[in-house]
Scaffold this active site. Structure first.
Site, PDB file in Angstrom:
ATOM      1  N   GLU A 132      31.023 -42.996  53.595  1.00  0.00           N
ATOM      2  CA  GLU A 132      30.200 -43.661  52.448  1.00  0.00           C
ATOM      3  C   GLU A 132      31.123 -45.142  52.157  1.00  0.00           C
ATOM      4  OE1 GLU A 132      28.484 -40.571  50.713  1.00  0.00           O
ATOM      5  OE2 GLU A 132      29.762 -41.088  49.554  1.00  0.00           O
ATOM      6  N   CYS A 174      27.194 -48.357  44.316  1.00  0.00           N
ATOM      7  CA  CYS A 174      27.337 -49.350  45.180  1.00  0.00           C
ATOM      8  C   CYS A 174      25.603 -49.337  45.771  1.00  0.00           C
ATOM      9  CB  CYS A 174      27.927 -47.666  46.461  1.00  0.00           C
ATOM     10  SG  CYS A 174      27.528 -46.166  46.403  1.00  0.00           S
TER      11      CYS A 174
HETATM   12  P1  NAD Z   1      38.578 -49.642  49.361  1.00  0.00           P
HETATM   13  O1  NAD Z   1      37.580 -49.483  50.673  1.00  0.00           O
HETATM   14  O2  NAD Z   1      39.619 -50.950  49.304  1.00  0.00           O
HETATM   15  O3  NAD Z   1      39.412 -48.322  49.030  1.00  0.00           O
HETATM   16  C1  NAD Z   1      39.063 -47.182  49.245  1.00  0.00           C
HETATM   17  C2  NAD Z   1      39.466 -46.568  48.907  1.00  0.00           C
HETATM   18  O4  NAD Z   1      40.835 -46.118  50.630  1.00  0.00           O
HETATM   19  C3  NAD Z   1      40.899 -46.122  48.158  1.00  0.00           C
HETATM   20  O5  NAD Z   1      41.637 -44.809  48.053  1.00  0.00           O
HETATM   21  C4  NAD Z   1      42.131 -47.207  48.635  1.00  0.00           C
HETATM   22  O6  NAD Z   1      43.214 -46.663  48.540  1.00  0.00           O
HETATM   23  C5  NAD Z   1      41.733 -46.511  50.071  1.00  0.00           C
HETATM   24  N1  NAD Z   1      42.225 -47.292  51.342  1.00  0.00           N
HETATM   25  C6  NAD Z   1      41.948 -48.274  51.402  1.00  0.00           C
HETATM   26  N2  NAD Z   1      42.583 -48.857  52.700  1.00  0.00           N
HETATM   27  C7  NAD Z   1      43.102 -47.645  53.278  1.00  0.00           C
HETATM   28  C8  NAD Z   1      43.165 -47.154  54.703  1.00  0.00           C
HETATM   29  N3  NAD Z   1      44.405 -48.333  55.559  1.00  0.00           N
HETATM   30  N4  NAD Z   1      43.589 -46.064  54.949  1.00  0.00           N
HETATM   31  C9  NAD Z   1      43.139 -45.082  54.025  1.00  0.00           C
HETATM   32  N5  NAD Z   1      42.678 -45.091  52.700  1.00  0.00           N
HETATM   33  C10 NAD Z   1      42.714 -45.823  52.064  1.00  0.00           C
HETATM   34  O7  NAD Z   1      37.322 -49.903  48.320  1.00  0.00           O
HETATM   35  P2  NAD Z   1      36.963 -50.427  46.399  1.00  0.00           P
HETATM   36  O8  NAD Z   1      37.247 -51.785  46.845  1.00  0.00           O
HETATM   37  O9  NAD Z   1      38.448 -49.209  46.389  1.00  0.00           O
HETATM   38  O10 NAD Z   1      35.118 -49.306  46.553  1.00  0.00           O
HETATM   39  C11 NAD Z   1      34.129 -50.857  46.559  1.00  0.00           C
HETATM   40  C12 NAD Z   1      33.738 -50.385  47.717  1.00  0.00           C
HETATM   41  O11 NAD Z   1      33.543 -49.034  47.739  1.00  0.00           O
HETATM   42  C13 NAD Z   1      32.104 -51.107  47.628  1.00  0.00           C
HETATM   43  O12 NAD Z   1      32.452 -51.468  49.067  1.00  0.00           O
HETATM   44  C14 NAD Z   1      31.307 -50.147  47.245  1.00  0.00           C
HETATM   45  O13 NAD Z   1      30.175 -50.462  47.645  1.00  0.00           O
HETATM   46  C15 NAD Z   1      32.318 -48.713  47.794  1.00  0.00           C
HETATM   47  N6  NAD Z   1      31.171 -47.718  47.305  1.00  0.00           N
HETATM   48  C16 NAD Z   1      30.269 -46.833  48.019  1.00  0.00           C
HETATM   49  C17 NAD Z   1      29.593 -46.179  48.341  1.00  0.00           C
HETATM   50  C18 NAD Z   1      28.619 -45.052  48.592  1.00  0.00           C
HETATM   51  O14 NAD Z   1      28.452 -43.858  48.300  1.00  0.00           O
HETATM   52  N7  NAD Z   1      28.383 -45.658  49.738  1.00  0.00           N
HETATM   53  C19 NAD Z   1      30.179 -44.899  46.632  1.00  0.00           C
HETATM   54  C20 NAD Z   1      30.792 -46.255  45.367  1.00  0.00           C
HETATM   55  C21 NAD Z   1      31.728 -47.322  46.219  1.00  0.00           C
END
Ligand code: NAD
Length: 500
Positions: free
Chosen positions: A289, A332
């Site tokens: 997502e 999001c």
């Molecule tokens: P992010 O991708 O930086 O991090 C999300 C999670 O992934 C964190 O727990 C992080 O530690 C982990 N992560 C990062 N790199 C990783 C890797 N290489 N392997 C495994 N895990 C890893 O996102 P963010 O900055 O925390 O959140 C914001 C983003 O989330 C925005 O783009 C937003 O649109 C999106 N979002 C989407 C939804 C949806 O339902 N589509 C809902 C909420 C937020």
């Protein structure tokens, strides 16, 4: 009661006693050092040593002060958590649905009982307002209560294949079995809400979990495991929590061959990295997502007063503002591009800007909190500086200072017009309190502009024309389309079309 080491037990007890913002602030003030959060593996919190374990500093967004330290759980400890989740799986997956339903209902009740303190810590940790945090804790309750009943009433398809001259009739049906251990990885914008949306269905369907919240906002995940631990509702190993950053802890979790599937919510770039990292593990389930750049398309027909809707202009201006600025734009599904049909553009823009100034500007009502982190503040600021350099008009707000005033990551609402077509401000996800307003002429042009981003998460269509609702709604290249509304969800729908 399960095993707590003494210091972790007193930490959780102290944090769980803070059920008002004032108490939590006083508690944080009383400490000589930041709170140290702990991973939860096989029914025990795992003590860690700052001398030998790398950690992440977690800051309070509203003040910028350091409040917590999060261990970067090592690959070995991630594998240990997965190992225990795997050991717990055979028994948990065979428990009757009624038992799992009961466990989930009890967890829902626990979250409900601890509503205020979870909301308080979420507000402190994430920067959101207390009111918004309460809404999200309520949703965490619904996540558990919804899936507690869903599994009792789940139906799967069954079809008869008719007999032919050469074969008898055949009953075909879908049988679902729990797959194993799931990695549940969530972002920082709605920490408890999004993590529980993963934990609840995972446990409900008989899988076991290793959950990893964002390193920027890990407090409520830690408290949730403490609350569940004390209640002894779940057998050890069914729910594990590994804290840490993406490159260390998240990557180890995703890569493990002992993980049957990954449920990930976060940024698009991370989603791409996860897909690449798991491409060779063909049997691993992967649910992504990701980000959005969501349009709201407003047609002039919606602004004609009717006996039912005597004042549609302020109503839809308020709807667009809520869609753009709820949770500081850090949802999001938030609207970041508003397209308004030309005839209504001047009146809409004036009403919209006035409403945003009156409702969302800092210092009036606490309608918006602070941005979640300094890195995110810098990112949002970067887009606003770009908009200024490109000559966009700031109808509301401006470029925030390079150094956050007062230390907290506050950015007021920003409404932009005159943003050039190909600008990154109009194409890329900013994920903050920034919305661009653009006029359009024909229905075709509106649809083309709305669909003109590389994203496809959500869209809002505002019209009173029944044919147009369906025609334009179905033309939106988005997983969720709302008509005359925003953010109403039916939990089981992954995509959908919602009329209001
Ligand atoms: P992010 O991708 O930086 O991090 C999300 C999670 O992934 C964190 O727990 C992080 O530690 C982990 N992560 C990062 N790199 C990783 C890797 N290489 N392997 C495994 N895990 C890893 O996102 P963010 O900055 O925390 O959140 C914001 C983003 O989330 C925005 O783009 C937003 O649109 C999106 N979002 C989407 C939804 C949806 O339902 N589509 C809902 C909420 C937020």
């Amino acid at each position: 009661m399960g095993e707590f080491s003494r210091s972790i037990a007193s930490l959780t007890a102290e944090m769980l006693a803070c059920n008002t913002l004032e108490k939590a602030q006083a508690y944080l003030q009383s400490l000589n050092e930041p709170i140290s959060l702990h991973s939860y593996i096989a029914g025990s919190f795992k003590a860690w040593d700052a001398g030998s374990t790398s950690s992440v500093d977690s800051f309070e967004p509203k003040t910028g002060r350091l409040i917590a330290k999060i261990p970067n759980t090592s690959e070995a400890d991630v594998e240990l958590a997965i190992h225990h989740a795997k050991l717990a799986f055979p028994t948990w997956s065979k428990t009757p649905r009624s038992h799992r339903s009961d466990c989930l209902r009890r967890i829902a009740n626990l979250i409900q009982e601890n509503r205020e303190l979870l909301a308080v810590w979420e507000s402190i940790d994430q920067g959101k307002t207390l009111e918004r945090a309460q809404v999200e804790v309520d949703r965490a309750v619904s996540n558990f209560s919804y899936f507690s009943t869903y599994i009792l009433h789940e139906q799967t398809p069954a079809r008869m294949i008719d007999a032919t001259s050469t074969s008898a009739s055949v009953l075909t049906y879908e049988h679902r079995s729990p797959a194993g251990v799931f990695a549940l990885i969530s972002p920082w914008n709605m920490p408890l809400y999004l993590l529980t949306w993963k934990i609840a269905p995972c446990l409900a369907f008989g899988c076991t979990a290793v959950a990893k919240p964002s390193e920027i906002t890990s407090i409520t995940a830690f408290l949730l495991t403490a609350i569940i631990h004390e209640s002894e509702i779940l057998p050890p190993g069914v729910l594990n929590l590994v804290l840490g950053d993406g490159p260390t802890t998240g990557a180890a979790l995703v890569a493990s061959p002992n993980i049957a599937g990954v449920s990930f919510t976060g940024g698009t770039a991370t989603g791409i990295a996860l897909r690449k990292a798991t491409a060779h593990q063909i049997g691993k389930h992967l649910s992504l997502e990701l980000g959005g750049k969501n349009p709201l398309l407003l047609f002039s027909d919606a602004l004609v007063p009717t006996p039912d809707h005597p004042a549609p202009l302020p109503h839809f201006a308020a709807l667009a503002a809520a869609a753009a600025f709820t949770n500081q734009g850090e949802i999001c599904l938030c609207t970041s591009r508003v397209y308004v049909q030309e005839a209504s553009y001047p009146a809409f823009l004036a009403t919209f800007a006035a409403h945003v100034r009156a409702t969302y500007a800092p210092g009036t009502t606490p309608a918006m909190g602070a941005l979640a982190s300094r890195a995110h503040y810098d990112k949002v600021r970067g887009y606003l500086a770009l908009a200024e350099r490109e000559g966009a008009t700031f109808e509301v707000g401006g470029v925030p200072p390079e150094e956050p005033e007062g230390g907290g990551y506050w950015v007021g609402p920003v409404v932009l017009t005159g943003v050039r077509g190909g600008s990154a401000v109009l194409r890329e996800e900013i994920f903050g309190p920034v919305v661009v307003v653009v006029p359009f002429g024909s229905e075709e042009e509106g649809v083309r502009l709305a669909n003109g981003s590389g994203y496809g998460l959500a869209a809002v269509v505002v019209t009173r024309d029944g044919g147009r609702m369906r025609r334009v709604g179905e033309a939106m290249e988005a997983g969720v389309v709302w008509v005359n509304g925003w953010l109403q969800r039916e939990l089981v729908l992954q995509g959908g079309w919602v009329g209001v």
